[in-house]
Scaffold this motif. Structure first.
Motif, PDB file in Angstrom:
ATOM      1  N   ASN A 121      -6.023   2.457   9.546  1.00 25.92           N
ATOM      2  CA  ASN A 121      -6.387   1.960   8.213  1.00 25.92           C
ATOM      3  C   ASN A 121      -5.561   2.584   7.105  1.00 25.92           C
ATOM      4  N   VAL A 122      -4.310   2.928   7.405  1.00 28.87           N
ATOM      5  CA  VAL A 122      -3.444   3.471   6.364  1.00 28.87           C
ATOM      6  C   VAL A 122      -3.108   2.387   5.347  1.00 28.87           C
ATOM      7  N   PHE A 123      -2.728   1.214   5.848  1.00 28.02           N
ATOM      8  CA  PHE A 123      -2.463   0.068   4.993  1.00 28.02           C
ATOM      9  C   PHE A 123      -3.288  -1.115   5.472  1.00 28.02           C
ATOM     10  N   GLY A 368      -0.170   3.352 -10.463  1.00 32.31           N
ATOM     11  CA  GLY A 368       0.472   2.046 -10.510  1.00 32.31           C
ATOM     12  C   GLY A 368       1.742   1.997  -9.688  1.00 32.31           C
ATOM     13  N   SER A 369       2.185   3.151  -9.170  1.00 30.41           N
ATOM     14  CA  SER A 369       3.393   3.195  -8.354  1.00 30.41           C
ATOM     15  C   SER A 369       3.058   3.397  -6.884  1.00 30.41           C
ATOM     16  N   ALA A 370       1.983   2.781  -6.436  1.00 32.25           N
ATOM     17  CA  ALA A 370       1.517   2.960  -5.057  1.00 32.25           C
ATOM     18  C   ALA A 370       2.432   2.252  -4.074  1.00 32.25           C
ATOM     19  N   VAL A 371       2.416   2.736  -2.822  1.00 30.51           N
ATOM     20  CA  VAL A 371       3.115   2.057  -1.733  1.00 30.51           C
ATOM     21  C   VAL A 371       2.094   1.246  -0.946  1.00 30.51           C
ATOM     22  N   ASP A 375       7.034  -0.128   5.572  1.00 29.25           N
ATOM     23  CA  ASP A 375       8.404  -0.457   5.179  1.00 29.25           C
ATOM     24  C   ASP A 375       8.735   0.112   3.804  1.00 29.25           C
ATOM     25  N   ASP A 376       7.750   0.095   2.883  1.00 30.61           N
ATOM     26  CA  ASP A 376       7.963   0.706   1.572  1.00 30.61           C
ATOM     27  C   ASP A 376       8.343   2.165   1.719  1.00 30.61           C
TER      28      ASP A 376
END
Length: 381
Positions: A121-123, A368-371, A375-376
Motif C-alpha cells: 500500500n505504498v502507492f 503539494g510536491s508528493a510522489v 516511477d516518480d
C-alpha cells in the motif's frame, strides 16, 4: 491516494446469505451483564453447560438470558445479553486482505483499498469511488455473494487520504520527523509514538499522522502482510508519509456533500489544507545517508552500533565546523576510534581537508510536491 476506507451498508440491504455464512462459520460475540445467582429461574432463558453446549431440551436459544451450569447441574453463572454480533472475518490472501464485520444493524467492510489491487500500500488509487468499488467487489467475490455496487447505498465512516514525499534519503526523513515533533496544530494535540507523530489522535472529526514509510513497509513484509521487491524497500526508505484521517464525525456532520461526490483533487486540497496548519514549509538539511555505512563499519571492527552512531555525529561535526575545530572538541582517543570507523567505511585523509569539506545545504519541503508512483521515485534518483 486513499489508504483506508471503512464502508457501512444498512442491514436491510445486506444479503441474508452473508449473515448466515458468517454466523455459521464465525459464531457470535456477546456482552453479558451478570445477575445474582440466587435470582429466580426465568422463563425462556438459555441453559448453557460449562463446556459451551446448549441444553435445547430446557431452553430457548432466542432468549436474552443465559444460565451456565457445571457438570452436576449447579448454576455457576447467570446474566443478561446486552448486545451481540457476528464475529468479524478477515478475507483474502497474505497480501490482499479486508475485514468484513456483520453487525445487528449493518455490514462493515474496512481495510486498505491498495491492498486489494496491489502487492503493498505504498502507492494506490486517488479516486474514492474506484477504491470503494474495488473493496466491495473483492468482498463479494470471496464471500461468494452479491453486494450492492450502487455507492449511494453505502456510507463511509472513515477515509484516510495519504501523500508520500520523497526526501532523498532515510536520514532526511528522520530529520523531517524530528522537525515535525515540535509542530503544534492549534487544537490538535501533538503525540509521538515510536517513529510516528500524531495530531489529534483521539479526535472523532479528523486526525493527522506522519511517519517513515520504509520501516513500516519492512515490518509488513516480515509479517507477510505485504510484498515488495528489494528495490522498492530501498526506495521506500526515502519516503515521508503524511496521512489525513477523515473520521466518522466529519462524514456525519461536516462533509459538504456525499462521500462519493468528492473528486481526487478535492481530497488532495483538503490534505494540503489541514497539514498546512501544522507544517506549512519545512526546511531540512541535505546530506548523504552515511549513518548506516558507519554503523556497519563499526560492527566490522567489533564496535557497537552506538559507537558507529557517535562516529556519524563526529562526521556531521566535521562537516559543520571543519576538521581542526572538531578535533579541539573531542578527546584524542575518541577521535582516533571515530577516524578508524570512518576509514573502514571508505573515507580518506583527503576527505578531512578543509577545502574538501562541503557544508550542509538546506532545502525547503513544501506540501503539494508528493510522489505518486515508483516511477516518480526512479526518475528522481
Amino acid at each position: 491516494m486513499i489508504d483506508w476506507l471503512t464502508l457501512k451498508l444498512d442491514r436491510s440491504l445486506v444479503p441474508q446469505a452473508v449473515y448466515d455464512r458468517a454466523k455459521n462459520q464465525n459464531g457470535m460475540v456477546m456482552c453479558i451483564t451478570p445477575i445474582p445467582l440466587d435470582s429466580p429461574w426465568l422463563d425462556g432463558e438459555t441453559l448453557v453447560h460449562s463446556d459451551g453446549s446448549l441444553d435445547t431440551s430446557t431452553s430457548t436459544y432466542s432468549a436474552n438470558h443465559r444460565t451456565v451450569v457445571n457438570g452436576d447441574g449447579v448454576v455457576i453463572f447467570r446474566g443478561v445479553v446486552t448486545w451481540e454480533k457476528i464475529s468479524r472475518e478477515s478475507i483474502g490472501s497474505d497480501s490482499h486482505r479486508l475485514v468484513v464485520e456483520p453487525a445487528p444493524h449493518a455490514l462493515w467492510i474496512y481495510g486498505s483499498p491498495a491492498r486489494v489491487s496491489e502487492l503493498n500500500n505504498v502507492f494506490g488509487k486517488e479516486c474514492i469511488r474506484e477504491c470503494a468499488l474495488d473493496m466491495i467487489k473483492f468482498a463479494a467475490k470471496h464471500l461468494e455473494c452479491i453486494l450492492p455496487t450502487r455507492l449511494e447505498s453505502w456510507d463511509v465512516t472513515r477515509a484516510d487520504i495519504t501523500q508520500n514525499y520523497d526526501l532523498g534519503s532515510a536520514a532526511e526523513v528522520r530529520q523531517a520527523l524530528s522537525y515535525l515533533r515540535q509542530s503544534e496544530g492549534g487544537r490538535l494535540q501533538v503525540n509521538t509514538k515510536s517513529e510516528t507523530i500524531y495530531w489529534g489522535a483521539n479526535s472523532s472529526l479528523r486526525k493527522l499522522k506522519a511517519y517513515h514509510k520504509g520501516p513500516h513497509l519492512q515490518k509488513q513484509v516480515k509479517k507477510n502482510e505485504a510484498q515488495a521487491s528489494h528495490e522498492e524497500l530501498e526506495l521506500s526508505n526515502r519516503l515521508l508519509r503524511l496521512e489525513l484521517t477523515l473520521a466518522n464525525q466529519f462524514w456525519r456532520e461536516r462533509s459538504a456533500k456525499p462521500w462519493f461526490d468528492y473528486e481526487p483533487h478535492e481530497l488532495e486540497q483538503m490534505h494540503q489544507h489541514y497539514f498546512g496548519q501544522v507544517i506549512g514549509k519545512m526546511e531540512i538539511t541535505e546530506m548523504e545517508d552515511i549513518r548506516t555505512p558507519l554503523i556497519e563499519a563499526a560492527n566490522r571492527l567489533g564496535f557497537s552500533d552506538g559507537l558507529g552512531l557517535a562516529a556519524y555525529r563526529t562526521w556531521c561535526l566535521i562537516k559543520s565546523m571543519g576538521f581542526r575545530e572538531a578535533e579541539d572538541t573531542l578527546s584524542r582517543s575518541t577521535l582516533t576510534r571515530h577516524k578508524a570507523i570512518m576509514f573502514e567505511a571508505g573515507f580518506t585523509y583527503a576527505d578531512f581537508h578543509a577545502q574538501n569539506i562541503i557544508p550542509f545545504r538546506r532545502r525547503t519541503i513544501e506540501l503539494g510536491s508528493a510522489v505518486t508512483s515508483w516511477d516518480d521515485m526512479r526518475q528522481a534518483a
